[in-house]
Write a protein that holds these residues in place. Structure first.
Motif, mmCIF file in Angstrom:
data_model
loop_
_atom_site.group_PDB
_atom_site.id
_atom_site.type_symbol
_atom_site.label_atom_id
_atom_site.label_comp_id
_atom_site.label_asym_id
_atom_site.label_seq_id
_atom_site.Cartn_x
_atom_site.Cartn_y
_atom_site.Cartn_z
ATOM 1 N N MET A 177 0.823 -1.216 0.000
ATOM 2 C CA MET A 177 0.000 0.000 0.000
ATOM 3 C C MET A 177 0.852 1.258 0.000
ATOM 4 O O MET A 177 2.050 1.231 0.322
ATOM 5 C CB MET A 177 -0.918 0.014 1.225
ATOM 6 C CG MET A 177 -0.199 0.268 2.529
ATOM 7 S SD MET A 177 -1.307 0.267 3.964
ATOM 8 C CE MET A 177 -0.223 0.981 5.217
ATOM 9 N N SER A 178 0.240 2.370 -0.356
ATOM 10 C CA SER A 178 0.874 3.687 -0.252
ATOM 11 C C SER A 178 0.461 4.323 1.070
ATOM 12 O O SER A 178 -0.730 4.471 1.337
ATOM 13 C CB SER A 178 0.439 4.585 -1.422
ATOM 14 O OG SER A 178 0.793 4.009 -2.656
ATOM 15 N N SER A 179 1.450 4.665 1.886
ATOM 16 C CA SER A 179 1.156 5.249 3.198
ATOM 17 C C SER A 179 1.009 6.762 3.151
ATOM 18 O O SER A 179 0.407 7.363 4.039
ATOM 19 C CB SER A 179 2.265 4.884 4.199
ATOM 20 O OG SER A 179 2.368 3.486 4.344
ATOM 21 N N ASP A 180 1.580 7.375 2.119
ATOM 22 C CA ASP A 180 1.506 8.829 1.961
ATOM 23 C C ASP A 180 0.194 9.164 1.257
ATOM 24 O O ASP A 180 0.122 9.190 0.029
ATOM 25 C CB ASP A 180 2.704 9.330 1.161
ATOM 26 C CG ASP A 180 2.767 10.848 1.127
ATOM 27 O OD1 ASP A 180 2.065 11.489 1.941
ATOM 28 O OD2 ASP A 180 3.512 11.383 0.287
ATOM 29 N N MET A 212 -5.682 15.073 -8.323
ATOM 30 C CA MET A 212 -5.541 13.822 -9.078
ATOM 31 C C MET A 212 -4.487 13.961 -10.167
ATOM 32 O O MET A 212 -3.681 13.044 -10.387
ATOM 33 C CB MET A 212 -6.881 13.430 -9.703
ATOM 34 C CG MET A 212 -7.922 12.951 -8.722
ATOM 35 S SD MET A 212 -9.469 12.516 -9.573
ATOM 36 C CE MET A 212 -10.563 12.244 -8.176
ATOM 37 N N VAL A 213 -4.494 15.103 -10.843
ATOM 38 C CA VAL A 213 -3.513 15.335 -11.908
ATOM 39 C C VAL A 213 -2.112 15.446 -11.325
ATOM 40 O O VAL A 213 -1.158 14.814 -11.805
ATOM 41 C CB VAL A 213 -3.868 16.608 -12.702
ATOM 42 C CG1 VAL A 213 -2.747 16.952 -13.680
ATOM 43 C CG2 VAL A 213 -5.191 16.430 -13.438
ATOM 44 N N ARG A 214 -1.968 16.229 -10.264
ATOM 45 C CA ARG A 214 -0.648 16.471 -9.669
ATOM 46 C C ARG A 214 -0.060 15.208 -9.054
ATOM 47 O O ARG A 214 1.126 14.927 -9.198
ATOM 48 C CB ARG A 214 -0.745 17.566 -8.608
ATOM 49 C CG ARG A 214 0.622 18.043 -8.107
ATOM 50 C CD ARG A 214 0.458 19.124 -7.059
ATOM 51 N NE ARG A 214 -0.057 18.574 -5.813
ATOM 52 C CZ ARG A 214 -0.737 19.281 -4.908
ATOM 53 N NH1 ARG A 214 -1.010 20.555 -5.139
ATOM 54 N NH2 ARG A 214 -1.139 18.715 -3.795
ATOM 55 N N GLU A 215 -0.912 14.445 -8.354
ATOM 56 C CA GLU A 215 -0.436 13.246 -7.664
ATOM 57 C C GLU A 215 -0.474 12.002 -8.542
ATOM 58 O O GLU A 215 -0.034 10.935 -8.125
ATOM 59 C CB GLU A 215 -1.275 13.011 -6.405
ATOM 60 C CG GLU A 215 -1.253 14.151 -5.407
ATOM 61 C CD GLU A 215 0.116 14.402 -4.818
ATOM 62 O OE1 GLU A 215 0.887 13.421 -4.687
ATOM 63 O OE2 GLU A 215 0.431 15.565 -4.495
ATOM 64 N N ARG A 216 -1.058 12.127 -9.732
ATOM 65 C CA ARG A 216 -1.157 11.013 -10.673
ATOM 66 C C ARG A 216 -1.902 9.829 -10.055
ATOM 67 O O ARG A 216 -1.437 8.681 -10.090
ATOM 68 C CB ARG A 216 0.228 10.585 -11.162
ATOM 69 C CG ARG A 216 0.955 11.672 -11.924
ATOM 70 C CD ARG A 216 2.297 11.217 -12.444
ATOM 71 N NE ARG A 216 2.955 12.272 -13.180
ATOM 72 C CZ ARG A 216 4.153 12.153 -13.762
ATOM 73 N NH1 ARG A 216 4.800 10.997 -13.678
ATOM 74 N NH2 ARG A 216 4.698 13.170 -14.407
ATOM 75 N N VAL A 217 -3.047 10.133 -9.473
ATOM 76 C CA VAL A 217 -3.897 9.100 -8.889
ATOM 77 C C VAL A 217 -5.273 9.176 -9.546
ATOM 78 O O VAL A 217 -5.675 10.207 -10.083
ATOM 79 C CB VAL A 217 -4.031 9.257 -7.358
ATOM 80 C CG1 VAL A 217 -2.691 9.020 -6.691
ATOM 81 C CG2 VAL A 217 -4.592 10.631 -6.987
#
Length: 201
Positions: free
Chosen positions: A84-87, A104-109
């Protein structure tokens, strides 16, 4: 538009101690691309995505090369906490959707957990936002008219036309009422712009 108006709720969660294969089945069964990860007390501790869960699950097919590759020496991840991603980047129920999209764009999620204090209120995803944009214009027109009638039951009235999510309000120019109508129309999920036909600039 607020995140609470487009988010999926309640959120589908997994525990950090869940086996990876259980998390795979949960995401697949609910047709989602990511899920919040919680501890034993239900507190948010991370997010796990499809890509996280795919990590290390496959080995090269020996038929793909002349010389079969050596088996991987890396052990398979066993628990969600290992992949998992903790950040975690989160938004609140009253976050503007434009802010969520920028994140979403900045974090690429593809999705973001929605929190209300320490509670997970839901998830907002690109798919949720696309669903709002896909709403039929006639449904949007009816919702705009309902919002205006609720605020102005005795008038003034506007003729409402919606095309591709853009609402056009026409009628005699009334500066204060037109401003309120503009705000109300913009709060309808799926409305992307509001124009006043015949209104003085």
């Amino acid at each position: 538009m607020f995140v609470r108006e487009v988010m999926s709720s309640p959120a589908v969660t997994v525990r950090r101690t869940d086996p990876v294969r259980r998390a795979v089945r949960i995401l697949h069964a609910h047709d989602i691309t990511a899920a919040p990860v919680v501890d034993d007390d239900g507190a948010l501790v991370g997010v796990v995505s499809e890509l996280d869960l795919l990590r290390g699950e496959f080995e090269p097919d020996p038929r793909a090369t002349v010389r079969p590759p050596a088996p991987s020496a890396e052990p398979l991840p066993r628990r969600v906490l290992e992949v998992m991603s903790s950040d975690v980047v989160t938004v609140s129920e009253t976050t503007d959707v434009t802010v969520a999209i920028d994140l979403m764009v900045r974090e690429r999620v593809k999705s973001l957990p929605v929190v209300n204090g320490a509670r997970i209120a839901g998830m907002v995803s690109r798919r949720d936002l696309m669903a709002m944009l896909a709403r039929p214009d006639e449904d949007l027109r009816q919702d705009v008219e309902a919002a205006l009638c609720e605020q102005f039951p005795a008038g003034p009235g506007w003729d409402v036309v919606v095309h591709d999510g853009v609402a056009e309000l026409s009628g005699p120019s009334r500066r204060h009422a037109d401003h309120i109508a503009d705000v109300l129309a913009r709060t309808v999920p799926g409305i992307v712009r509001v124009r006043h036909v015949g209104q003085s600039p």
